[in-house]
Write a protein that holds these residues in place. Structure first.
Motif, PDB file in Angstrom:
ATOM      1  N   LEU A   1       0.833  -1.208   0.000  1.00 18.33           N
ATOM      2  CA  LEU A   1       0.000   0.000   0.000  1.00 18.33           C
ATOM      3  C   LEU A   1       0.865   1.254   0.000  1.00 18.33           C
ATOM      4  CD1 LEU A   1      -2.782  -1.053   2.531  1.00 18.33           C
ATOM      5  CD2 LEU A   1      -3.060  -0.705   0.075  1.00 18.33           C
ATOM      6  N   VAL A   2       1.927   1.229   0.781  1.00 22.35           N
ATOM      7  CA  VAL A   2       2.832   2.382   0.832  1.00 22.35           C
ATOM      8  C   VAL A   2       3.632   2.481  -0.463  1.00 22.35           C
ATOM      9  CG1 VAL A   2       4.820   3.361   2.045  1.00 22.35           C
ATOM     10  CG2 VAL A   2       2.958   2.329   3.344  1.00 22.35           C
ATOM     11  N   GLU A   3       4.111   1.338  -0.954  1.00 24.74           N
ATOM     12  CA  GLU A   3       4.926   1.306  -2.166  1.00 24.74           C
ATOM     13  C   GLU A   3       4.157   1.832  -3.381  1.00 24.74           C
ATOM     14  OE1 GLU A   3       6.483  -2.358  -4.800  1.00 24.74           O
ATOM     15  OE2 GLU A   3       7.217  -2.368  -2.739  1.00 24.74           O
ATOM     16  N   GLU A   4       2.888   1.512  -3.450  1.00 25.89           N
ATOM     17  CA  GLU A   4       2.067   1.966  -4.568  1.00 25.89           C
ATOM     18  C   GLU A   4       1.559   3.399  -4.375  1.00 25.89           C
ATOM     19  OE1 GLU A   4       1.699   0.372  -7.382  1.00 25.89           O
ATOM     20  OE2 GLU A   4       2.787  -1.388  -6.663  1.00 25.89           O
ATOM     21  N   GLY A   5       1.808   3.976  -3.202  1.00 26.79           N
ATOM     22  CA  GLY A   5       1.403   5.346  -2.944  1.00 26.79           C
ATOM     23  C   GLY A   5      -0.067   5.486  -2.572  1.00 26.79           C
ATOM     24  N   LEU A   6      -0.689   4.406  -2.172  1.00 28.47           N
ATOM     25  CA  LEU A   6      -2.103   4.455  -1.810  1.00 28.47           C
ATOM     26  C   LEU A   6      -2.315   4.995  -0.404  1.00 28.47           C
ATOM     27  CD1 LEU A   6      -3.108   1.044  -3.378  1.00 28.47           C
ATOM     28  CD2 LEU A   6      -3.492   3.321  -4.334  1.00 28.47           C
ATOM     29  N   VAL A   7      -1.342   4.779   0.474  1.00 26.66           N
ATOM     30  CA  VAL A   7      -1.370   5.364   1.822  1.00 26.66           C
ATOM     31  C   VAL A   7      -0.012   6.002   2.075  1.00 26.66           C
ATOM     32  CG1 VAL A   7      -3.101   3.803   2.794  1.00 26.66           C
ATOM     33  CG2 VAL A   7      -0.718   3.186   2.922  1.00 26.66           C
ATOM     34  N   ASP A   8       0.027   6.905   3.048  1.00 31.72           N
ATOM     35  CA  ASP A   8       1.252   7.641   3.319  1.00 31.72           C
ATOM     36  C   ASP A   8       2.300   6.804   4.029  1.00 31.72           C
ATOM     37  OD1 ASP A   8      -0.058   9.815   2.208  1.00 31.72           O
ATOM     38  OD2 ASP A   8      -0.796  10.502   4.162  1.00 31.72           O
ATOM     39  N   LYS A   9       1.858   5.965   4.956  1.00 32.43           N
ATOM     40  CA  LYS A   9       2.799   5.195   5.763  1.00 32.43           C
ATOM     41  C   LYS A   9       2.094   3.948   6.279  1.00 32.43           C
ATOM     42  CE  LYS A   9       1.641   7.467  10.099  1.00 32.43           C
ATOM     43  NZ  LYS A   9       2.164   8.036  11.301  1.00 32.43           N
ATOM     44  N   ILE A  10       2.872   3.091   6.930  1.00 33.24           N
ATOM     45  CA  ILE A  10       2.288   1.929   7.602  1.00 33.24           C
ATOM     46  C   ILE A  10       1.811   2.410   8.966  1.00 33.24           C
ATOM     47  CG2 ILE A  10       2.744  -0.339   8.581  1.00 33.24           C
ATOM     48  CD1 ILE A  10       4.804  -0.754   6.372  1.00 33.24           C
ATOM     49  N   TYR A  11       0.512   2.336   9.166  1.00 26.11           N
ATOM     50  CA  TYR A  11      -0.078   2.855  10.387  1.00 26.11           C
ATOM     51  C   TYR A  11       0.042   1.856  11.535  1.00 26.11           C
ATOM     52  CZ  TYR A  11      -2.146   6.475   7.499  1.00 26.11           C
ATOM     53  OH  TYR A  11      -2.332   7.534   6.645  1.00 26.11           O
ATOM     54  N   LYS A  12       0.254   2.393  12.729  1.00 27.74           N
ATOM     55  CA  LYS A  12       0.212   1.590  13.951  1.00 27.74           C
ATOM     56  C   LYS A  12      -1.239   1.475  14.385  1.00 27.74           C
ATOM     57  CE  LYS A  12       4.690   3.273  15.476  1.00 27.74           C
ATOM     58  NZ  LYS A  12       5.408   4.022  16.489  1.00 27.74           N
ATOM     59  N   ASN A  13      -1.525   0.479  15.216  1.00 30.80           N
ATOM     60  CA  ASN A  13      -2.906   0.291  15.679  1.00 30.80           C
ATOM     61  C   ASN A  13      -3.411   1.489  16.457  1.00 30.80           C
ATOM     62  OD1 ASN A  13      -2.990  -2.195  14.496  1.00 30.80           O
ATOM     63  ND2 ASN A  13      -2.576  -3.332  16.361  1.00 30.80           N
ATOM     64  N   SER A  14      -2.524   2.160  17.165  1.00 28.33           N
ATOM     65  CA  SER A  14      -2.946   3.321  17.954  1.00 28.33           C
ATOM     66  C   SER A  14      -3.281   4.520  17.055  1.00 28.33           C
ATOM     67  CB  SER A  14      -1.864   3.705  18.958  1.00 28.33           C
ATOM     68  OG  SER A  14      -0.674   4.048  18.277  1.00 28.33           O
ATOM     69  N   GLU A  15      -2.806   4.528  15.815  1.00 36.51           N
ATOM     70  CA  GLU A  15      -3.050   5.634  14.896  1.00 36.51           C
ATOM     71  C   GLU A  15      -4.328   5.461  14.082  1.00 36.51           C
ATOM     72  OE1 GLU A  15       1.629   6.696  13.976  1.00 36.51           O
ATOM     73  OE2 GLU A  15       0.534   5.417  12.599  1.00 36.51           O
ATOM     74  N   LEU A  16      -4.967   4.324  14.205  1.00 37.17           N
ATOM     75  CA  LEU A  16      -6.160   4.053  13.400  1.00 37.17           C
ATOM     76  C   LEU A  16      -7.384   4.710  14.012  1.00 37.17           C
ATOM     77  CD1 LEU A  16      -5.595   0.280  12.601  1.00 37.17           C
ATOM     78  CD2 LEU A  16      -5.154   2.230  11.121  1.00 37.17           C
ATOM     79  N   ASN A  17      -8.141   5.398  13.163  1.00 38.52           N
ATOM     80  CA  ASN A  17      -9.435   5.970  13.548  1.00 38.52           C
ATOM     81  C   ASN A  17     -10.384   5.773  12.369  1.00 38.52           C
ATOM     82  OD1 ASN A  17      -8.835   8.012  11.696  1.00 38.52           O
ATOM     83  ND2 ASN A  17      -7.976   9.341  13.280  1.00 38.52           N
ATOM     84  N   ASP A  18     -11.578   6.307  12.462  1.00 30.55           N
ATOM     85  CA  ASP A  18     -12.581   6.079  11.412  1.00 30.55           C
ATOM     86  C   ASP A  18     -12.139   6.642  10.065  1.00 30.55           C
ATOM     87  OD1 ASP A  18     -14.188   4.743  13.189  1.00 30.55           O
ATOM     88  OD2 ASP A  18     -15.388   6.526  13.686  1.00 30.55           O
ATOM     89  N   ASP A  19     -11.568   7.834  10.056  1.00 26.12           N
ATOM     90  CA  ASP A  19     -11.131   8.440   8.803  1.00 26.12           C
ATOM     91  C   ASP A  19     -10.001   7.635   8.163  1.00 26.12           C
ATOM     92  OD1 ASP A  19     -12.978  10.471   9.164  1.00 26.12           O
ATOM     93  OD2 ASP A  19     -11.520  11.786  10.187  1.00 26.12           O
ATOM     94  N   THR A  20      -9.044   7.228   8.980  1.00 26.06           N
ATOM     95  CA  THR A  20      -7.913   6.456   8.486  1.00 26.06           C
ATOM     96  C   THR A  20      -8.373   5.097   7.978  1.00 26.06           C
ATOM     97  OG1 THR A  20      -6.562   7.524  10.183  1.00 26.06           O
ATOM     98  CG2 THR A  20      -5.593   5.656   9.058  1.00 26.06           C
ATOM     99  N   ASN A  21      -9.292   4.462   8.692  1.00 30.04           N
ATOM    100  CA  ASN A  21      -9.802   3.161   8.265  1.00 30.04           C
ATOM    101  C   ASN A  21     -10.534   3.263   6.927  1.00 30.04           C
ATOM    102  OD1 ASN A  21      -8.815   1.552  10.331  1.00 30.04           O
ATOM    103  ND2 ASN A  21     -10.558   1.981  11.655  1.00 30.04           N
ATOM    104  N   ALA A  22     -11.293   4.329   6.738  1.00 30.35           N
ATOM    105  CA  ALA A  22     -11.983   4.523   5.462  1.00 30.35           C
ATOM    106  C   ALA A  22     -10.973   4.712   4.328  1.00 30.35           C
ATOM    107  CB  ALA A  22     -12.908   5.726   5.551  1.00 30.35           C
ATOM    108  N   LYS A  23      -9.925   5.494   4.586  1.00 33.51           N
ATOM    109  CA  LYS A  23      -8.883   5.722   3.591  1.00 33.51           C
ATOM    110  C   LYS A  23      -8.169   4.412   3.257  1.00 33.51           C
ATOM    111  CE  LYS A  23      -4.650   8.407   2.955  1.00 33.51           C
ATOM    112  NZ  LYS A  23      -3.735   9.375   3.555  1.00 33.51           N
ATOM    113  N   ILE A  24      -7.913   3.599   4.277  1.00 28.25           N
ATOM    114  CA  ILE A  24      -7.214   2.327   4.076  1.00 28.25           C
ATOM    115  C   ILE A  24      -8.089   1.343   3.296  1.00 28.25           C
ATOM    116  CG2 ILE A  24      -6.327   0.296   5.292  1.00 28.25           C
ATOM    117  CD1 ILE A  24      -5.262   2.268   7.426  1.00 28.25           C
ATOM    118  N   GLN A  25      -9.391   1.298   3.585  1.00 30.11           N
ATOM    119  CA  GLN A  25     -10.286   0.403   2.853  1.00 30.11           C
ATOM    120  C   GLN A  25     -10.343   0.783   1.373  1.00 30.11           C
ATOM    121  OE1 GLN A  25     -11.668  -2.467   3.704  1.00 30.11           O
ATOM    122  NE2 GLN A  25     -10.659  -2.253   5.683  1.00 30.11           N
ATOM    123  N   THR A  26     -10.343   2.073   1.083  1.00 29.65           N
ATOM    124  CA  THR A  26     -10.302   2.529  -0.306  1.00 29.65           C
ATOM    125  C   THR A  26      -8.997   2.098  -0.960  1.00 29.65           C
ATOM    126  OG1 THR A  26     -11.636   4.432   0.339  1.00 29.65           O
ATOM    127  CG2 THR A  26     -10.513   4.552  -1.795  1.00 29.65           C
TER     128      THR A  26
END
Length: 160
Positions: free
Chosen positions: A123-148
């Motif tokens: 996901l990071v390599e393809e530029g779909l997300v900015d970084k590899i998120y830690k579990n503590s950094e996950l919230n609703d907005d981040t989860n929606a972005k990751i699912q996309t």
């Protein structure tokens, strides 16, 4: 008294494990046995090649006898279906992705926390997300972005 029973049981278990591991190593140390082993080895090897050829014709005979009946006709179709099934796993399921580096096929998880490391790195390599998120950094907005991003990764030809 219980301590002595525990110690005796532990020693016994250790002895059993020791003999299981080193039991086969004691036999080759005897000088008479290595000379006996090579003599006995060629005979079984000579009988072993003779044994498989009779089994192959026996296996061929029932197959040759069945083509005259209709049940045998269904078996070749089943064999064709089995070969077709073997070719189908090459194309992966819709909810899975394939690691192009190793060829590993992994199912896309419903939650980013359970995703395999190589999926997160892709996901990071393809530029779909900015970084590899830690579990503590996950919230609703981040989860929606990751699912996309996971859906976009799944659609990429490289990961199919």
């Amino acid at each position: 008294m219980a301590e002595l029973l525990f110690i005796a049981t532990t020693v016994f278990v250790a002895y059993v494990v020791y003999t299981a591991i080193n039991g086969g190593k004691d036999q080759p140390e005897d000088a008479s046995q290595p000379s006996a082993t090579p003599e006995s080895t060629p005979e079984p090897a000579a009988t072993t090649p003779d044994t498989p050829p009779p089994t192959k014709p026996e296996a061929a005979k029932p197959v040759a006898a069945k083509p005259s009946g209709k049940p045998a006709e269904t078996k070749p179709k089943a064999a064709k279906a089995a070969t077709a099934k073997k070719t189908k796993p090459e194309s992966i399921a819709a909810d899975s992705v394939k690691n192009p580096k190793t060829g590993e096929i992994a199912k896309l998880p419903p939650n980013y926390s359970f995703a395999k490391r190589w999926i997160k790195e892709a996901l990071v390599e393809e530029g779909l997300v900015d970084k590899i998120y830690k579990n503590s950094e996950l919230n609703d907005d981040t989860n929606a972005k990751i699912q996309t991003a996971l859906n976009a990764l799944k659609a990429m030809k490289k990961y199919q």
